[in-house]
Design a protein around this motif. Structure first.
Motif, PDB file in Angstrom:
ATOM      1  N   SER A  39       0.759  -1.085   0.015  1.00 51.01           N
ATOM      2  CA  SER A  39      -0.032  -0.023  -0.099  1.00 51.01           C
ATOM      3  C   SER A  39       0.979   1.231  -0.003  1.00 51.01           C
ATOM      4  O   SER A  39       1.694   1.195   0.763  1.00 51.01           O
ATOM      5  N   ALA A  82      -0.165   3.981   1.133  1.00 51.13           N
ATOM      6  CA  ALA A  82      -0.663   4.931   2.194  1.00 51.13           C
ATOM      7  C   ALA A  82       0.258   5.491   3.077  1.00 51.13           C
ATOM      8  O   ALA A  82       1.182   4.564   3.679  1.00 51.13           O
ATOM      9  N   ALA A  86      -0.360   6.949   6.347  1.00 48.08           N
ATOM     10  CA  ALA A  86      -0.592   6.467   7.792  1.00 48.08           C
ATOM     11  C   ALA A  86      -0.324   4.942   7.935  1.00 48.08           C
ATOM     12  O   ALA A  86      -0.360   4.086   6.916  1.00 48.08           O
ATOM     13  N   GLN A 134      -1.386   1.554   9.015  1.00 49.31           N
ATOM     14  CA  GLN A 134      -2.560   0.966   8.870  1.00 49.31           C
ATOM     15  C   GLN A 134      -2.349  -0.649   9.347  1.00 49.31           C
ATOM     16  O   GLN A 134      -1.227  -1.297   9.148  1.00 49.31           O
ATOM     17  N   THR A 135      -3.344  -1.112   9.819  1.00 48.47           N
ATOM     18  CA  THR A 135      -3.188  -2.655  10.024  1.00 48.47           C
ATOM     19  C   THR A 135      -4.054  -3.441   9.154  1.00 48.47           C
ATOM     20  O   THR A 135      -5.216  -3.248   8.860  1.00 48.47           O
ATOM     21  N   VAL A 136      -3.319  -4.539   8.685  1.00 42.52           N
ATOM     22  CA  VAL A 136      -4.137  -5.140   7.561  1.00 42.52           C
ATOM     23  C   VAL A 136      -4.209  -6.624   8.108  1.00 42.52           C
ATOM     24  O   VAL A 136      -3.330  -7.014   8.698  1.00 42.52           O
ATOM     25  N   VAL A 170      -8.647  -3.485   6.518  1.00 35.16           N
ATOM     26  CA  VAL A 170      -7.702  -2.349   6.781  1.00 35.16           C
ATOM     27  C   VAL A 170      -8.347  -1.609   7.964  1.00 35.16           C
ATOM     28  O   VAL A 170      -9.482  -1.081   7.679  1.00 35.16           O
ATOM     29  N   ASP A 171      -7.686  -1.681   9.333  1.00 36.70           N
ATOM     30  CA  ASP A 171      -8.292  -1.179  10.219  1.00 36.70           C
ATOM     31  C   ASP A 171      -9.574  -1.484  10.528  1.00 36.70           C
ATOM     32  O   ASP A 171     -10.286  -0.774  10.871  1.00 36.70           O
ATOM     33  N   GLN A 182     -11.734  -2.570   8.804  1.00 36.31           N
ATOM     34  CA  GLN A 182     -12.640  -2.226   7.819  1.00 36.31           C
ATOM     35  C   GLN A 182     -12.586  -3.112   6.670  1.00 36.31           C
ATOM     36  O   GLN A 182     -11.600  -3.481   6.198  1.00 36.31           O
ATOM     37  N   ALA A 193     -11.916  -4.535   3.127  1.00 37.52           N
ATOM     38  CA  ALA A 193     -10.897  -3.945   2.124  1.00 37.52           C
ATOM     39  C   ALA A 193     -11.240  -4.648   0.744  1.00 37.52           C
ATOM     40  O   ALA A 193     -11.078  -4.089  -0.324  1.00 37.52           O
TER      41      ALA A 193
END
Length: 104
Positions: A17, A19, A21, A23-25, A80-81, A83, A85
């Motif tokens: 990714s 991104a 920030a 993030q927890t995957v 991801v976080d 949520q 994905a």
């Protein structure tokens, strides 16, 4: 279920990714209560690729064929976080067990 190699590849792809920030995957096996979300993702993919009219599946179909007595596919869910994905559906084919033993 998925082999360790498939899970490692999926984790590697998700870790690419861009991104900024942290993030927890998370990858987890799909559950029957994921059917509506998986179908929505498949419909979105069909729409984005111009093939939305090709998708005929209903939630009952995914329940029966993915989580019934003799599942035709298995599901991996990426979050991801915490949520959703995306889904990964794996459809084994006849003879695939024999192919794993053949060095390539």
């Amino acid at each position: 279920m998925f082999g360790k190699t498939v899970e490692k590849r999926a984790r590697a792809l998700l870790s690419m990714s861009t991104a900024t920030a942290v993030q927890t995957v998370t990858l987890r096996p799909g559950r029957a209560n994921d059917v509506e979300t998986v179908l929505a993702a498949l419909l979105r993919l069909g729409t984005d690729s111009g093939a939305h009219k090709e998708i005929k599946s209903m939630p009952e179909d995914l329940h029966r064929h993915g989580f019934g007595d003799k599942p035709a596919f298995s599901t991996l869910i990426a979050e991801v976080d915490d949520q959703f994905a995306g889904p990964c559906l794996h459809f084994p084919w006849p003879g695939s067990a024999e192919l794993r033993a053949v060095p390539i």
